[in-house]
Design a protein around this motif. Structure first.
Motif, PDB file in Angstrom:
ATOM      1  N   SER A  14       0.826  -1.186   0.000  1.00  0.00           N
ATOM      2  CA  SER A  14       0.000   0.000   0.000  1.00  0.00           C
ATOM      3  C   SER A  14       0.871   1.251   0.000  1.00  0.00           C
ATOM      4  O   SER A  14       2.070   1.196   0.269  1.00  0.00           O
ATOM      5  N   TRP A  15       0.245   2.378  -0.283  1.00  0.00           N
ATOM      6  CA  TRP A  15       0.952   3.651  -0.320  1.00  0.00           C
ATOM      7  C   TRP A  15       1.213   4.178   1.079  1.00  0.00           C
ATOM      8  O   TRP A  15       0.418   3.988   1.990  1.00  0.00           O
ATOM      9  N   GLY A  16       2.333   4.877   1.239  1.00  0.00           N
ATOM     10  CA  GLY A  16       2.668   5.491   2.504  1.00  0.00           C
ATOM     11  C   GLY A  16       2.056   6.871   2.630  1.00  0.00           C
ATOM     12  O   GLY A  16       1.088   7.211   1.942  1.00  0.00           O
ATOM     13  N   GLN A  17       2.631   7.676   3.510  1.00  0.00           N
ATOM     14  CA  GLN A  17       2.105   9.013   3.756  1.00  0.00           C
ATOM     15  C   GLN A  17       2.443   9.995   2.641  1.00  0.00           C
ATOM     16  O   GLN A  17       1.707  10.953   2.415  1.00  0.00           O
ATOM     17  N   GLY A  18       3.547   9.761   1.959  1.00  0.00           N
ATOM     18  CA  GLY A  18       3.984  10.671   0.922  1.00  0.00           C
ATOM     19  C   GLY A  18       4.634  11.914   1.504  1.00  0.00           C
ATOM     20  O   GLY A  18       4.646  12.124   2.715  1.00  0.00           O
ATOM     21  N   THR A  19       5.177  12.746   0.622  1.00  0.00           N
ATOM     22  CA  THR A  19       5.763  14.010   1.040  1.00  0.00           C
ATOM     23  C   THR A  19       5.282  15.107   0.101  1.00  0.00           C
ATOM     24  O   THR A  19       5.263  14.944  -1.112  1.00  0.00           O
ATOM     25  N   GLN A  20       4.855  16.215   0.677  1.00  0.00           N
ATOM     26  CA  GLN A  20       4.249  17.300  -0.085  1.00  0.00           C
ATOM     27  C   GLN A  20       5.308  18.174  -0.732  1.00  0.00           C
ATOM     28  O   GLN A  20       6.224  18.658  -0.063  1.00  0.00           O
ATOM     29  N   VAL A  21       5.161  18.387  -2.029  1.00  0.00           N
ATOM     30  CA  VAL A  21       5.997  19.322  -2.772  1.00  0.00           C
ATOM     31  C   VAL A  21       5.103  20.433  -3.294  1.00  0.00           C
ATOM     32  O   VAL A  21       4.131  20.170  -4.002  1.00  0.00           O
ATOM     33  N   THR A  22       5.420  21.659  -2.931  1.00  0.00           N
ATOM     34  CA  THR A  22       4.652  22.805  -3.386  1.00  0.00           C
ATOM     35  C   THR A  22       5.588  23.781  -4.086  1.00  0.00           C
ATOM     36  O   THR A  22       6.575  24.233  -3.502  1.00  0.00           O
ATOM     37  N   VAL A  23       5.275  24.094  -5.337  1.00  0.00           N
ATOM     38  CA  VAL A  23       6.096  25.003  -6.136  1.00  0.00           C
ATOM     39  C   VAL A  23       5.294  26.264  -6.396  1.00  0.00           C
ATOM     40  O   VAL A  23       4.237  26.220  -7.030  1.00  0.00           O
ATOM     41  N   SER A  24       5.786  27.384  -5.918  1.00  0.00           N
ATOM     42  CA  SER A  24       5.100  28.652  -6.078  1.00  0.00           C
ATOM     43  C   SER A  24       5.561  29.357  -7.352  1.00  0.00           C
ATOM     44  O   SER A  24       6.719  29.244  -7.761  1.00  0.00           O
ATOM     45  N   SER A  25       4.657  30.096  -7.962  1.00  0.00           N
ATOM     46  CA  SER A  25       4.962  30.818  -9.189  1.00  0.00           C
ATOM     47  C   SER A  25       5.431  32.227  -8.910  1.00  0.00           C
ATOM     48  O   SER A  25       5.357  32.709  -7.772  1.00  0.00           O
TER      49      SER A  25
END
Length: 122
Positions: free
Chosen positions: A111-122
């Motif tokens: 199954s999938w884990g928690q993941g990690t958030q990537v946020t790219v601002s413009s």
């Protein structure tokens, strides 16, 4: 059963870089192909990159070719995704995964884990 923990995500400006890590345990890490996937809000999860068990073969989705580099250290039981020239459309939760066979098979373990958030601002 394999345990995968993603880390390294964060907030970055367009054009910047991030390095994601995926630490594995509970299974012989070096025996399996691994990959990175991502999911943006209200979008389906998509393939990003994959690497075979020895690190000699890689594959990337077209949108990240030339910008992202997947690698692994079997000695450290860790897989990496070096992301450069980041764009706002790269914003997503990034997940790592273990393949049952070669990554060409598209067959994944567990199954999938928690993941990690990537946020790219413009």
């Amino acid at each position: 059963q394999v345990q995968l923990v993603e880390s390294g995500g964060g907030l970055v400006q367009a054009g910047g870089s991030l390095r994601l890590s995926c630490a594995a345990s509970g299974r012989t890490f070096s025996a399996y192909a691994m990959g990175w996937f991502r999911q943006a809000p209200e979008k389906e999860r998509e393939f990003v990159a994959a690497i075979n068990w020895s690190g000699t073969r890689t594959d990337y989705t077209d949108s990240v070719k030339g910008r992202f580099t997947i690698s692994r250290s079997n000695a450290d039981n860790t897989m990496y995704l070096q992301m450069t020239s980041l764009r706002p459309e790269d914003t997503a939760v990034y997940y790592c995964a273990l393949y049952r066979d070669s990554f060409d098979s598209r067959r994944l373990f567990g199954s999938w884990g928690q993941g990690t958030q990537v946020t790219v601002s413009s």
